[in-house]
Design an enzyme around this catalytic site. Structure first.
Site, PDB file in Angstrom:
ATOM      1  N   CYS A  22     -27.628  17.160 120.050  1.00 41.55           N
ATOM      2  CA  CYS A  22     -28.303  17.030 119.197  1.00 41.55           C
ATOM      3  C   CYS A  22     -29.125  16.651 119.022  1.00 41.55           C
ATOM      4  O   CYS A  22     -29.550  15.543 119.952  1.00 41.55           O
ATOM      5  CB  CYS A  22     -27.803  16.726 117.852  1.00 41.55           C
ATOM      6  SG  CYS A  22     -25.501  17.694 117.752  1.00 41.55           S
ATOM      7  N   GLY A  49     -30.150  21.943 120.477  1.00 43.08           N
ATOM      8  CA  GLY A  49     -28.875  22.107 119.266  1.00 43.08           C
ATOM      9  C   GLY A  49     -29.523  23.634 118.826  1.00 43.08           C
ATOM     10  O   GLY A  49     -30.711  23.578 118.141  1.00 43.08           O
ATOM     11  N   ASN A 123     -27.077  12.155 116.335  1.00 41.25           N
ATOM     12  CA  ASN A 123     -26.472  13.111 117.681  1.00 41.25           C
ATOM     13  C   ASN A 123     -25.864  11.322 118.075  1.00 41.25           C
ATOM     14  O   ASN A 123     -25.782  10.504 118.744  1.00 41.25           O
ATOM     15  CB  ASN A 123     -27.989  12.465 118.339  1.00 41.25           C
ATOM     16  CG  ASN A 123     -28.497  12.890 120.110  1.00 41.25           C
ATOM     17  OD1 ASN A 123     -27.065  14.276 120.386  1.00 41.25           O
ATOM     18  ND2 ASN A 123     -29.309  12.610 120.418  1.00 41.25           N
ATOM     19  N   GLY A 124     -25.057  12.456 119.407  1.00 43.20           N
ATOM     20  CA  GLY A 124     -24.061  12.023 119.845  1.00 43.20           C
ATOM     21  C   GLY A 124     -22.596  11.979 120.070  1.00 43.20           C
ATOM     22  O   GLY A 124     -22.098  13.051 119.194  1.00 43.20           O
ATOM     23  N   TYR A 272     -32.304  16.353 133.224  1.00 44.65           N
ATOM     24  CA  TYR A 272     -31.581  18.006 132.841  1.00 44.65           C
ATOM     25  C   TYR A 272     -31.966  18.020 130.815  1.00 44.65           C
ATOM     26  O   TYR A 272     -33.016  19.682 130.349  1.00 44.65           O
ATOM     27  CB  TYR A 272     -30.642  18.726 132.757  1.00 44.65           C
ATOM     28  CG  TYR A 272     -30.362  19.903 132.124  1.00 44.65           C
ATOM     29  CD1 TYR A 272     -30.956  21.422 132.145  1.00 44.65           C
ATOM     30  CD2 TYR A 272     -29.555  20.040 131.109  1.00 44.65           C
ATOM     31  CE1 TYR A 272     -30.556  22.702 131.760  1.00 44.65           C
ATOM     32  CE2 TYR A 272     -29.016  21.204 130.182  1.00 44.65           C
ATOM     33  CZ  TYR A 272     -30.118  22.563 130.682  1.00 44.65           C
ATOM     34  OH  TYR A 272     -29.075  23.762 129.986  1.00 44.65           O
TER      35      TYR A 272
END
Length: 492
Positions: A22, A49, A123-124, A272
């Site tokens: 995210c 996201g 985020n996570g 990536y």
């Protein structure tokens, strides 16, 4: 944890990469249009996201929130942004890893506390969600979503309501959490940024400064590209286990290290996930990815006529491979850049016809040529197999595949949506079996040592669990069983 059964299909059948995490964002700028700044910041983080987006804006003790399913450009327009005045904003763009893909799970999470409202973007992914959920139920706390993000926010709310100030509450809540969490938090007292002790997910901050107009502000972002888009100057990364408080009117933020552990940044962020123009360790990821390709050519050379990259993430490594090997680089696959996560998925019949919705080969470039195709990773192998088929149909006489990372053999539990282990092609097939499955003349992956050497970080502060199963944060038995199918079968 995986999404609940009602989430529907979340894996794009035309994309064989792991799905993103995210994007979180925060702006403290009393003299600027913080909603617009956050909109552009989220736009820069859209790659992280594509399911939902949201912005919460503080105007004194009042918070206005707008969040919906869809891309940032679909969720917001000029009229909506104009109705979000204020001096502090929290933004989020989501890909679900815990909790189903529904608007109730979109972020930011906004809650009321004893000290006023709070908005949080996360985020996570936590690995002790089940234990936290049970403990909260026992304490009579109710949730409205199915996300671990809301659990973190409820822990903060509980700590504040029990008498803690904001800093104490954030640290107390974070101490209860195990897993990956990079947080941007808005309160009446200012903007906060917090990162888990291992720093698995990235988080940076920068300064907005316009000396002519005497305007100033602070930006918190998942990546530096979120700073660049609004003209903010990169200041520093939020350190693993650090809490930073940006206060209105303060010339410098308050920084405190609330917990120390061995840094373990997700190496897949560098390979990536993060944008190639984002900066990690004082250089762009484009430079790192080119080095991956150079080392790949040194480790696994091949006689060929052309090197091509799988757009877009495989291109820097392909250029590096060409630089090192001397084999010319060419563009052999063209990407349709208007096909995104919201594209209506085709029926099975069309899907089986290939992947040309996203990638189309150039026959006049490929015909009668020995091709080296470079990509950053292989997860299930379905997309790679279709790419190889398309290249051969376009006239390539040989197709050699080179992957600029090691084989993905283990699922991620820290904020990336990977398949269960039995769906990871490298977890159950040998290199030769994968080569036959893909239909290539040769196949080689970059070694784990080469991947780490390319980072130029001597202590290798990275999480590499998806490649070697060495999880830096222990998993609850229930959490591990959800994806480690092969280990579960062996234990049975």
């Amino acid at each position: 944890m995986d999404a609940s059964p009602d989430a529907g299909p979340r894996v794009d059948p035309t994309d064989d990469h792991p799905q993103e995490a995210c994007g979180v964002y925060g702006v403290l700028a009393p003299d600027l249009d913080v909603a617009n700044l956050t909109y552009f910041g989220l736009y820069a983080l859209q790659h992280r996201g594509q399911e939902s987006a949201g912005i919460a804006v503080f105007q004194g003790e009042q918070v206005r929130l707008h969040k919906e399913m869809g891309l940032v450009s679909q969720v917001f327009d000029h009229g909506i942004l104009a109705r979000l005045p204020g001096s502090l904003a929290i933004g989020h763009t989501r890909y679900s890893t815990t909790g189903s893909s529904q608007v109730c799970n979109a972020q930011p999470v906004v809650l009321m506390t004893r000290l006023g409202p709070m908005a949080m973007a996360h985020n996570g992914n936590l690995v002790n969600t089940t234990a936290l959920s049970r403990a909260m139920v026992e304490r009579g706390m109710e949730s409205v979503s199915s996300t671990d993000s809301e659990l973190i926010a409820l822990l903060i709310q509980e700590a504040v309501n029990s008498g803690a100030d904001w800093c104490e509450a954030l640290i107390r809540a974070a101490s209860c959490c195990r897993g990956a969490y990079s947080l941007s938090i808005g309160t009446p007292a200012g903007l906060f940024a917090l990162r888990d002790p291992h720093g698995i997910r990235p988080l940076v901050f920068g300064r907005l400064a316009d000396m002519e107009q005497e305007q100033d502000g602070w930006i918190v972002s998942s990546e530096t590209c979120g700073l660049d888009i609004v003209g903010a100057r990169f200041h520093d990364a939020v350190a693993p286990g650090e809490l930073i408080w940006f206060r209105p009117g303060a010339t410098e933020p308050d920084r405190r290290r609330w917990c120390k552990a061995t840094p373990r940044l997700c190496v897949f962020e560098m390979i990536y996930f993060a944008r190639p123009d984002s900066t990690f360790f004082d250089e762009s990821l484009y430079s790192y990815r080119r080095r991956l390709g150079k080392l790949l050519a040194e480790e696994s050379p091949v006689e060929a006529d052309l090197v091509i990259g799988v757009p877009d993430s495989g291109i820097p490594a392909a250029i590096g491979f060409s630089d090192s090997s001397g084999v010319p680089y060419a563009e052999g696959l063209v990407k349709n850049r208007y096909v995104g996560r919201t594209f209506i998925q085709p029926g099975q019949g069309v899907r089986e016809a290939g992947i040309r919705l996203k990638l189309n080969p150039l026959p006049d470039v490929l015909a009668n040529r020995r091709i080296v195709v470079v990509d950053d990773s292989i997860v299930r192998g379905s997309t790679s197999r279709k790419i190889v088929k398309a290249l051969r149909e376009a006239g390539a006489c040989q197709v050699h595949m080179r992957i600029s990372s090691p084989p993905v053999t283990h699922p991620c539990y820290y904020g990336i949506d990977t398949d269960t282990q039995d769906q990871l092609v490298a977890a159950s097939l040998s290199l030769e079996e994968i080569r036959q499955h893909l239909g290539v003349d040769s196949l080689a992956y970059l070694s784990r040592e080469g991947m780490l050497r390319a980072t130029r970080q001597q202590e290798h502060p990275f999480c590499t669990a998806c490649f070697d199963g060495q999880y830096p944060i222990p998993l609850d038995e229930e959490t591990g069983a959800s994806k480690l199918m092969l280990e579960s079968m062996e234990s049975d």
